[in-house]
Design a protein around this motif. Structure first.
Motif, mmCIF file in Angstrom:
data_model
loop_
_atom_site.group_PDB
_atom_site.id
_atom_site.type_symbol
_atom_site.label_atom_id
_atom_site.label_comp_id
_atom_site.label_asym_id
_atom_site.label_seq_id
_atom_site.Cartn_x
_atom_site.Cartn_y
_atom_site.Cartn_z
ATOM 1 N N PHE A 6 0.838 -1.186 0.000
ATOM 2 C CA PHE A 6 0.000 0.000 0.000
ATOM 3 C C PHE A 6 0.879 1.245 0.000
ATOM 4 O O PHE A 6 2.007 1.232 0.494
ATOM 5 C CB PHE A 6 -0.888 0.043 1.241
ATOM 6 C CG PHE A 6 -1.933 -1.031 1.274
ATOM 7 C CD1 PHE A 6 -2.406 -1.494 2.478
ATOM 8 C CD2 PHE A 6 -2.452 -1.579 0.111
ATOM 9 C CE1 PHE A 6 -3.375 -2.474 2.529
ATOM 10 C CE2 PHE A 6 -3.410 -2.547 0.150
ATOM 11 C CZ PHE A 6 -3.869 -3.003 1.359
ATOM 12 N N TYR A 409 -0.734 -8.787 3.072
ATOM 13 C CA TYR A 409 -0.638 -7.373 2.743
ATOM 14 C C TYR A 409 0.497 -6.752 3.547
ATOM 15 O O TYR A 409 0.886 -7.271 4.591
ATOM 16 C CB TYR A 409 -1.936 -6.635 3.086
ATOM 17 C CG TYR A 409 -3.082 -6.902 2.138
ATOM 18 C CD1 TYR A 409 -3.164 -6.238 0.919
ATOM 19 C CD2 TYR A 409 -4.072 -7.805 2.472
ATOM 20 C CE1 TYR A 409 -4.213 -6.485 0.054
ATOM 21 C CE2 TYR A 409 -5.125 -8.062 1.619
ATOM 22 C CZ TYR A 409 -5.198 -7.389 0.405
ATOM 23 O OH TYR A 409 -6.239 -7.640 -0.452
ATOM 24 N N TYR A 457 -7.927 -0.893 7.932
ATOM 25 C CA TYR A 457 -8.180 -1.525 6.640
ATOM 26 C C TYR A 457 -9.215 -2.621 6.871
ATOM 27 O O TYR A 457 -9.060 -3.457 7.758
ATOM 28 C CB TYR A 457 -6.889 -2.105 6.063
ATOM 29 C CG TYR A 457 -5.852 -1.057 5.756
ATOM 30 C CD1 TYR A 457 -5.793 -0.466 4.495
ATOM 31 C CD2 TYR A 457 -4.941 -0.632 6.728
ATOM 32 C CE1 TYR A 457 -4.849 0.511 4.212
ATOM 33 C CE2 TYR A 457 -4.000 0.339 6.457
ATOM 34 C CZ TYR A 457 -3.961 0.911 5.199
ATOM 35 O OH TYR A 457 -3.039 1.885 4.918
ATOM 36 N N LEU A 465 -9.858 -6.512 0.144
ATOM 37 C CA LEU A 465 -9.849 -5.210 0.787
ATOM 38 C C LEU A 465 -11.076 -4.412 0.344
ATOM 39 O O LEU A 465 -11.307 -4.196 -0.841
ATOM 40 C CB LEU A 465 -8.578 -4.441 0.428
ATOM 41 C CG LEU A 465 -8.483 -3.011 0.974
ATOM 42 C CD1 LEU A 465 -8.456 -3.017 2.493
ATOM 43 C CD2 LEU A 465 -7.255 -2.314 0.406
ATOM 44 N N GLN A 468 -10.389 1.681 3.386
ATOM 45 C CA GLN A 468 -9.411 2.109 4.369
ATOM 46 C C GLN A 468 -9.864 3.454 4.914
ATOM 47 O O GLN A 468 -10.498 4.243 4.205
ATOM 48 C CB GLN A 468 -8.021 2.239 3.751
ATOM 49 C CG GLN A 468 -7.955 3.243 2.612
ATOM 50 C CD GLN A 468 -6.581 3.282 1.976
ATOM 51 O OE1 GLN A 468 -5.809 2.344 2.098
ATOM 52 N NE2 GLN A 468 -6.287 4.366 1.294
#
Length: 479
Positions: A6, A409, A457, A465, A468
């Motif tokens: 990210f 992640y 998240y 996902l 966020q």
């Protein structure tokens, strides 16, 4: 298995005013008209009144702010005057912890605080305050709990002992019920399909006294259905986690005599169905979760810097496997774990392997750079990027079959925080992004401190996902 990086996410105190104004007037050699004297005097009086009025307003505002802080954090103002209340407020919020009154306030108000033969250091007070804030933090959504320990004077012993434990249950920040427990000192709780499991130990004031683990079940209205003292032949036993088996039984993971990893099974009436112990040495039980038909537990010893040992247990408590999770060029610290969607997710963070861990295993390379270059003062603008480059938050995923975690992640410049499941069945992963730091080489308990901004998240059952968000929360960073 996917791996995604990210982008980095980053998202008052009023000083006391001088209390009063002093004006001196010199006599002029030349006589002034009487009206001029009275005019000058009136102007001076008006100035004094104006200054005094502004001072009183500022003082009242500062005191009101301090009182609200005391009330929100459950601090006692007993024996404090207005100046003391403001001084303690300023001492805590600036993280100085040097005011003599602060230790007295925390001794009366913060559970676990013991002041005996010496006054606590500012570093000890800061660490205790951070622990207390984290301990009593309420979740933004879903079920959360707050534990408060109240004491009373034992005239025979001559000091305070536990009177009762108060457990408060919240849903989405709103109080649902309160339960009072008089049998034991409550230390943890968790929501299950069969009510709330709360656990703790008997109150002790000497290392010679045995420590007995206690377990209780509370219904959906706060009524205590049963309480049970565990007895497995240990002098000291502590409950670490209670896990819902989702079949009307609870798995209780405990530690016996600082040597044994224990697993007990209990039914909803408080009957112990089975017990098994495995000798693992001086390793604490930091996290635990269900994994398929068994369990996954994290063991560690902070003194040795061992933070990534995982063990698999079957339903009976037999140890099936033990392994360390580490990379070729980095070390991992697991901070939280949770079962979700039939798999176990682990929140963690990675740091580069350090050349000389010493007493600061995670930041040894940063400290080596500062000390080698004789840097004893450094701004947050210079230090924070160095600290951010040192950390990567990672979300690990364990399948029930293998049990070995794999990176799912990652977020640079951050530490992995807590994992939660909300009311809509979504997984929330808190990521703590380092936003400010300070260098404190003379402090015993830490050398680099700072603040992290919390981002959440959210994932669906398949691990996708969804969103966020900046939670608006901050947590302390001390290493």
């Amino acid at each position: 298995m996917r791996k995604e990086d990210f982008f980095e996410v980053l998202g008052e105190l009023d000083d006391d005013i001088v209390k009063g104004a002093k004006t001196t007037m010199k006599k002029d050699k030349d006589k002034k008209p009487i009206w001029a004297k009275w005019g000058a005097l009136a102007a001076c009086l008006a100035l004094i009144v104006s200054l005094a009025g502004g001072t009183l307003i500022a003082e009242a505002k500062a005191y009101s702010t301090a009182v609200k802080f005391f009330e929100v954090n459950g601090l006692s103002m007993e024996g404090l005057n207005r100046s003391d209340v403001k001084a303690v407020y300023r001492d805590i919020t600036t993280k100085s912890f040097t005011n003599d009154k602060t230790a007295q306030v925390m001794e009366r108000s913060v559970p676990g605080m013991e002041i005996s033969q010496r006054e606590p250091t500012p570093e000890e007070l800061a660490a205790l305050w951070d622990w207390n804030m984290w301990r009593n933090a309420q979740s933004r959504a879903g079920i959360s709990y707050r534990i408060d320990i109240q004491e009373k004077m034992d005239e025979t012993l001559g000091f305070d002992v536990m009177d009762k434990s108060t457990l408060e249950c919240y849903r989405d920040g709103e109080l649902l019920w309160t339960a009072e427990i008089h049998d034991f000192l409550a230390e943890g709780s968790v929501f299950t399909a069969d009510g709330t499991a709360v656990w703790g130990r008997n109150d002790t004031w000497s290392s010679e006294q045995p420590t007995c683990a206690w377990l209780a079940r509370i219904d959906m209205s706060g009524g205590i259905l049963w309480r049970q003292q565990m007895d497995h032949g240990f002098k000291h036993e502590y409950i670490s986690h209670v896990l819902d088996n989702r079949d009307g039984t609870w798995a209780v993971i405990s530690r016996g005599d600082l040597r044994y990893l224990c697993l007990s099974q209990y039914d909803t009436d408080g009957n112990e169905l089975s017990f098994h112990k495995t000798e693992v040495g001086n390793l604490g039980i930091w996290n635990a979760a269900r994994l398929g038909d068994g369990y996954l537990a994290q063991l560690g010893n902070i003194t040795d810097g061992e933070t990534d040992r995982l063990v698999k247990l079957d339903r009976e408590g037999n140890l099936l496997d033990s392994f360390l999770y580490e990379g070729e060029d980095c070390d991992y610290t697991i901070t939280n774990m949770i079962e979700f969607g039939g798999r176990v997710y682990l929140s963690a963070y990675a740091v580069p392997k350090q050349t000389d861990g010493g007493g600061r295993h995670e930041i040894a390379n940063i400290l080596a750079y500062l000390f080698d270059n004789n840097i004893w003062e450094i701004s947050s603008e210079e230090l924070t990027p160095m600290v951010r480059d040192n950390y990567t938050a990672v979300l690990l995923l364990c399948d029930p079959e293998g049990g070995t975690p794999e990176i799912f992640y990652s977020v640079k410049g951050s530490l992995g925080g807590r994992l939660t499941v909300n009311d809509t069945g979504e997984l929330g992963w808190d990521v703590e992004s380092v936003v400010s730091t300070f260098f404190s080489p003379a402090t015993n308990s830490f050398t680099i401190g700072g603040t992290c901004q919390v981002f959440c998240y959210t994932f669906d059952n398949a691990g996708t996902l969804l969103r966020q968000e900046d939670t608006g929360e901050t947590v302390p960073y001390h290493r």
